[in-house]
Write an enzyme that holds these catalytic residues in place. Structure first.
Site, PDB file in Angstrom:
ATOM      1  N   GLY A 144      93.784  73.533  14.312  1.00  0.00           N
ATOM      2  CA  GLY A 144      94.806  74.520  14.009  1.00  0.00           C
ATOM      3  C   GLY A 144      95.393  74.170  12.515  1.00  0.00           C
ATOM      4  N   SER A 193      87.908  70.397  16.096  1.00  0.00           N
ATOM      5  CA  SER A 193      88.084  71.702  15.269  1.00  0.00           C
ATOM      6  C   SER A 193      88.626  71.185  13.862  1.00  0.00           C
ATOM      7  CB  SER A 193      88.986  72.412  16.086  1.00  0.00           C
ATOM      8  OG  SER A 193      88.779  73.893  15.451  1.00  0.00           O
TER       9      SER A 193
END
Length: 519
Positions: A144, A193
């Site tokens: 994120g 991620s």
């Protein structure tokens, strides 16, 4: 204060997940470069001894929005480091392509309150006596990432603020690892991620630092050298910035940057949502160099052992469940980068798979292969080709039993691996953790051992053959389900050619993306 920055959460020198109820046994202290801190000693489920926990440690001064972060101002009075700091302000995009706010915010976003003042880290260390040589250290960079304002009033070399924040955190580890019993020469950086994409960036950025400030790299679901995940913003293209500035009333001011600094964070987030704007890293040749895939091929990266892998159904949590197939194809397999013939061939293969029944199933499977699995495999093979040790895994376990039935469609989703790793292992929910099945409990403990083994000795690997070893092509470890056997606690070596069979559909596309999108 600084909007659009990324915090790096650290675990020093080993990863530990504490239960909700704390049982202090003594008050641990550490003398940092910037000043003394005190933490708390806590009991962990399934642990042999307590762990010292230091939370919310500032690794930078309170940031000014759109400016480079600076080292924290020194202090003399012991700082109480017993509470997590706030998460960085996040943007949750809601459009016809994204999975939707109910998944992004309701499912993935479960951290502490958000703030622009978010450059804090959390350290965990054993209470046992420090060995003379110091312990290995793992630095975890979460997903994120949100930190890349592309303003005409900000020099290009200062636009990638989130990456500079992470570099500051890496420097902090080098300066303070010994305060927790760690050895700064035994650091492994680990990302998931967007955090994994950052790890790839740092492998490129520290290519000329000898030795680099880390000796190993773990990349869970993400890289920025192959395919569309490596797409960066054009430093000369400021339409997105101008759109947000106009939405908040700063487009006609003499000093647009100062005006944007005065707007509240919530208003900026609302403006970005309304204008459907997101900001991505800029290829500045400082933090993000050009030609990253070619640099890997030529060995122009920080050569450290790599542990990398993806999840079986990454795309199911990243694609809109009600996706319009034409929109999906026009967005990700667009002409002229992808020809009509290539697009047709890709669709034919996926639609012929009886397991893919709906447009969502097909789109999610394409997204999994095209964005995640195939590029990650290519990167692992490139690493092996330059004699840089690489170990690859394929996470094939389902955690759906841990979530409400209405989310069963998520399957083996993006983030499953860290969801399991960061859960508190227990069979009983009332023990302060997530109630795991015996199979998931055993598998979770095995997976922690995989990470721990690599961190302790990156060159020794995680416990299975390296990519390109004499066992090739059986050089990818399937972790989880094997046929009818569910969540097997151990690696099952699979044929890379079979696992990546559909990757051949994209072989001619990635070089085009590298030339025209990633350059």
């Amino acid at each position: 204060m600084k909007l659009l920055t990324a915090a790096s959460r650290l675990a020093l020198p080993i990863l530990a997940v504490a239960k909700d109820d704390n049982y202090p046994t003594h008050v641990p202290a550490a003398a940092l470069e910037s000043g003394p801190i005190v933490g708390v000693s806590v009991e962990l489920l399934d642990s042999i001894s307590p762990v010292n926990r230091f939370l919310g440690i500032p690794y930078a001064s309170r940031p000014e929005r759109f400016s480079r972060a600076k080292k924290p101002k020194p202090w003399t009075k012991p700082l109480e480091a017993t509470e997590f700091g706030p998460s960085c302000t996040q943007l949750f995009t809601n459009n016809e392509l994204s999975p939707g706010v109910e998944i992004l915010q309701g499912f993935f976003d479960n951290g502490p309150p958000e703030s622009e003042d978010c450059l804090y880290m959390n350290a965990f260390a054993p209470t046992s006596p420090q060995p003379p040589e110091g312990r290995p250290v793992v630095l975890f960079i979460h997903g994120g990432v949100f930190g890349f304002p592309n303003s005409p009033d900000i020099p290009v070399e200062n636009t990638n603020l989130g990456l500079y924040d992470q570099q500051l955190a890496i420097e902090w580890v080098q300066a303070n690892a010994r305060a927790f019993g760690g050895d700064p020469g035994k650091v492994t950086i680990w990302g998931e991620s967007a955090g994994s994409m950052s790890v790839d960036v740092h492998l490129n950025a520290y290519r000329n630092v000898h030795p680099p400030p880390f000796r190993g790299a773990i990349m869970f679901s993400g890289q920025v050298s192959v395919g569309l995940l490596g797409a960066t913003a054009n430093s000369q293209e400021q339409r997105s910035w101008d759109a947000v500035a106009q939405a908040v009333g700063c487009n006609s001011t003499d000093d647009q940057l100062s005006c944007m600094r005065q707007v509240s964070a919530s208003d900026l987030i609302d403006a970005m949502s309304a204008t459907q704007v997101t900001f991505t890293p800029v290829t500045d040749n400082v933090t993000v160099p050009r030609g990253r895939a070619q640099r890997w091929r030529e060995g122009k990266i920080a050569k450290v052992p790599v542990l990398t892998g993806t999840i079986a159904q990454e795309g199911r949590a990243l694609v809109n469940r009600h996706i319009n197939m034409s929109l999906f194809l026009d967005s990700y397999l667009t002409e002229p980068l992808v020809t009509k013939e290539q697009r047709g061939a890709i669709l034919d293969v996926y639609r012929a798979d009886p397991a893919l029944e709906t447009n969502f199933d097909v789109a999610a499977a394409i997204y999994t292969d095209y964005f995640w699995q195939c590029p990650q495999g290519i990167l692992a093979n490139m690493s092996a080709s330059i004699d840089n040790p690489a170990w690859r895994f394929y996470f094939n376990a389902s955690l759906i039993s841990l979530f409400p039935k209405e989310l069963a469609w998520l399957g083996k989703f993006h983030g499953s691996d860290v969801s399991l790793l960061f859960s508190t292992p227990t069979f009983e929910g009332d023990a302060g953790g997530v109630p795991l099945t015996p199979q998931l409990y055993t598998f979770g403990n095995y997976l922690r051992g995989v990470v721990g083994r690599f961190v302790k000795n990156p060159r020794g690997g995680p416990g299975w053959p390296a990519v390109g070893s004499r066992y090739a092509p059986f050089d990818v470890a399937n972790l989880g389900d094997v046929g009818s056997e569910v969540t097997v606690a151990g690696p099952t070596m699979v044929d890379q050619r079979v696992l990546d069979a559909r990757c051949g559909l994209y072989e001619a596309i990635y070089p085009v993306l590298e030339k025209y999108v990633l350059s």
